[in-house]
Motif scaffolding. Structure first.
Motif, mmCIF file in Angstrom:
data_model
loop_
_atom_site.group_PDB
_atom_site.id
_atom_site.type_symbol
_atom_site.label_atom_id
_atom_site.label_comp_id
_atom_site.label_asym_id
_atom_site.label_seq_id
_atom_site.Cartn_x
_atom_site.Cartn_y
_atom_site.Cartn_z
ATOM 1 N N GLY A 188 0.789 -1.225 0.000
ATOM 2 C CA GLY A 188 0.000 0.000 0.000
ATOM 3 C C GLY A 188 0.818 1.270 0.000
ATOM 4 N N GLY A 189 2.102 1.160 -0.199
ATOM 5 C CA GLY A 189 2.946 2.348 -0.216
ATOM 6 C C GLY A 189 4.111 2.206 0.733
ATOM 7 N N ALA A 190 5.020 3.177 0.647
ATOM 8 C CA ALA A 190 6.249 3.113 1.434
ATOM 9 C C ALA A 190 6.226 4.028 2.651
ATOM 10 C CB ALA A 190 7.441 3.467 0.553
ATOM 11 N N ALA A 191 5.531 5.157 2.548
ATOM 12 C CA ALA A 191 5.489 6.126 3.647
ATOM 13 C C ALA A 191 4.196 6.928 3.549
ATOM 14 C CB ALA A 191 6.702 7.053 3.574
ATOM 15 N N PRO A 192 3.671 7.386 4.682
ATOM 16 C CA PRO A 192 2.408 8.119 4.667
ATOM 17 C C PRO A 192 2.455 9.436 3.889
ATOM 18 C CG PRO A 192 2.910 7.390 6.889
ATOM 19 C CD PRO A 192 4.124 7.106 6.053
ATOM 20 N N ASN A 193 3.631 10.029 3.745
ATOM 21 C CA ASN A 193 3.703 11.326 3.069
ATOM 22 C C ASN A 193 4.095 11.216 1.599
ATOM 23 O OD1 ASN A 193 6.348 10.547 3.606
ATOM 24 N ND2 ASN A 193 7.065 12.645 3.864
ATOM 25 N N ILE A 194 3.988 10.013 1.043
ATOM 26 C CA ILE A 194 4.262 9.805 -0.380
ATOM 27 C C ILE A 194 3.024 9.202 -1.027
ATOM 28 C CG2 ILE A 194 5.680 8.575 -2.069
ATOM 29 C CD1 ILE A 194 7.907 8.538 0.049
ATOM 30 N N VAL A 195 2.555 9.840 -2.106
ATOM 31 C CA VAL A 195 1.452 9.264 -2.866
ATOM 32 C C VAL A 195 1.993 7.982 -3.510
ATOM 33 C CG1 VAL A 195 -0.105 9.609 -4.817
ATOM 34 C CG2 VAL A 195 0.422 11.533 -3.306
ATOM 35 N N PRO A 196 1.399 6.817 -3.192
ATOM 36 C CA PRO A 196 1.985 5.568 -3.662
ATOM 37 C C PRO A 196 1.746 5.311 -5.152
ATOM 38 C CG PRO A 196 0.057 5.118 -2.325
ATOM 39 C CD PRO A 196 0.277 6.590 -2.282
ATOM 40 N N SER A 197 2.808 4.851 -5.811
ATOM 41 C CA SER A 197 2.705 4.530 -7.237
ATOM 42 C C SER A 197 2.297 3.080 -7.462
ATOM 43 C CB SER A 197 4.035 4.799 -7.936
ATOM 44 O OG SER A 197 5.039 3.952 -7.417
ATOM 45 N N PHE A 198 2.266 2.274 -6.390
ATOM 46 C CA PHE A 198 1.890 0.864 -6.528
ATOM 47 C C PHE A 198 1.109 0.418 -5.297
ATOM 48 C CE2 PHE A 198 2.678 -3.703 -5.894
ATOM 49 C CZ PHE A 198 2.210 -4.186 -7.105
ATOM 50 N N ALA A 199 0.065 -0.338 -5.534
ATOM 51 C CA ALA A 199 -0.710 -0.949 -4.454
ATOM 52 C C ALA A 199 -1.229 -2.292 -4.956
ATOM 53 C CB ALA A 199 -1.864 -0.054 -4.025
ATOM 54 N N GLU A 200 -1.379 -3.226 -4.020
ATOM 55 C CA GLU A 200 -1.809 -4.575 -4.399
ATOM 56 C C GLU A 200 -2.739 -5.127 -3.337
ATOM 57 O OE1 GLU A 200 0.942 -7.924 -5.993
ATOM 58 O OE2 GLU A 200 0.850 -8.167 -3.804
ATOM 59 N N GLY A 201 -3.777 -5.802 -3.794
ATOM 60 C CA GLY A 201 -4.689 -6.486 -2.901
ATOM 61 C C GLY A 201 -4.905 -7.912 -3.368
ATOM 62 N N TYR A 202 -5.055 -8.818 -2.417
ATOM 63 C CA TYR A 202 -5.302 -10.222 -2.712
ATOM 64 C C TYR A 202 -6.760 -10.510 -2.364
ATOM 65 C CZ TYR A 202 -4.694 -15.332 -2.417
ATOM 66 O OH TYR A 202 -4.797 -16.693 -2.579
ATOM 67 N N PHE A 203 -7.548 -10.838 -3.369
ATOM 68 C CA PHE A 203 -8.985 -11.050 -3.209
ATOM 69 C C PHE A 203 -9.325 -12.494 -3.554
ATOM 70 C CE2 PHE A 203 -8.581 -6.591 -3.598
ATOM 71 C CZ PHE A 203 -9.715 -6.000 -3.073
ATOM 72 N N TYR A 204 -10.254 -13.065 -2.791
ATOM 73 C CA TYR A 204 -10.815 -14.323 -3.244
ATOM 74 C C TYR A 204 -12.271 -14.454 -2.838
ATOM 75 C CZ TYR A 204 -9.466 -16.746 1.201
ATOM 76 O OH TYR A 204 -9.287 -17.154 2.499
ATOM 77 N N ALA A 205 -12.956 -15.261 -3.628
ATOM 78 C CA ALA A 205 -14.383 -15.491 -3.421
ATOM 79 C C ALA A 205 -14.630 -16.994 -3.418
ATOM 80 C CB ALA A 205 -15.192 -14.815 -4.526
ATOM 81 N N ARG A 206 -15.607 -17.412 -2.606
ATOM 82 C CA ARG A 206 -15.947 -18.828 -2.493
ATOM 83 C C ARG A 206 -17.458 -19.010 -2.571
ATOM 84 N NH1 ARG A 206 -14.289 -20.804 2.952
ATOM 85 N NH2 ARG A 206 -14.766 -18.720 3.615
ATOM 86 N N ASP A 207 -17.850 -20.120 -3.155
ATOM 87 C CA ASP A 207 -19.253 -20.536 -3.163
ATOM 88 C C ASP A 207 -19.286 -22.009 -3.539
ATOM 89 O OD1 ASP A 207 -22.160 -18.911 -3.379
ATOM 90 O OD2 ASP A 207 -22.137 -20.913 -4.251
ATOM 91 N N ALA A 208 -20.314 -22.708 -3.119
ATOM 92 C CA ALA A 208 -20.450 -24.127 -3.456
ATOM 93 C C ALA A 208 -20.801 -24.327 -4.927
ATOM 94 C CB ALA A 208 -21.518 -24.774 -2.572
ATOM 95 N N ASP A 209 -21.399 -23.327 -5.547
ATOM 96 C CA ASP A 209 -21.843 -23.418 -6.942
ATOM 97 C C ASP A 209 -20.916 -22.597 -7.831
ATOM 98 O OD1 ASP A 209 -23.161 -23.047 -9.418
ATOM 99 O OD2 ASP A 209 -25.126 -23.206 -8.472
ATOM 100 N N MET A 210 -20.182 -23.261 -8.713
ATOM 101 C CA MET A 210 -19.209 -22.574 -9.562
ATOM 102 C C MET A 210 -19.881 -21.575 -10.501
ATOM 103 S SD MET A 210 -16.023 -22.418 -9.834
ATOM 104 C CE MET A 210 -15.039 -21.371 -10.853
#
Length: 100
Positions: A58-80
């Motif tokens: 989410g960034g390197a320091a609070p006072n720098i607008v970050p040039s890169f951010a990443e999130g890991y998302f997943y979803a689950r359900d019994a029905d594909m």
């Protein structure tokens, strides 16, 4: 349960948040917008669907607008078939974050 997962990566333009914030494009803002949209989506999926995520970068320091951010998302359900439809909507949330 069926599971679909992905890392969503947002790229922006770094800048100093105090000296020249107008020059930046926050990658983190895009990721936050995606996450907020996914949180709102949770109300509109079947009760059997589970959606989870974490921010991995989410960034390197609070006072720098970050040039890169990443999130890991997943979803689950019994029905594909249901899960495929939910995942399409999660991808649209990512697109909305990128546009924002």
């Amino acid at each position: 349960m069926a599971n679909i997962n992905a890392k969503f990566r947002f790229h922006g333009v770094a800048s100093h948040a105090a000296l020249a914030p107008e020059r930046g494009r926050s990658a983190l803002d895009g990721l936050l917008l995606m996450a907020h949209a996914v949180d709102m989506l949770r109300e509109h999926v079947p009760p059997s669907t589970r959606i989870h995520y974490i921010f991995t970068k989410g960034g390197a320091a609070p006072n720098i607008v970050p040039s890169f951010a990443e999130g890991y998302f997943y979803a689950r359900d019994a029905d594909m078939k249901i899960l495929d439809g939910v995942w399409e909507r999660i991808v649209k949330c990512a697109q909305a974050g990128a546009l924002g």
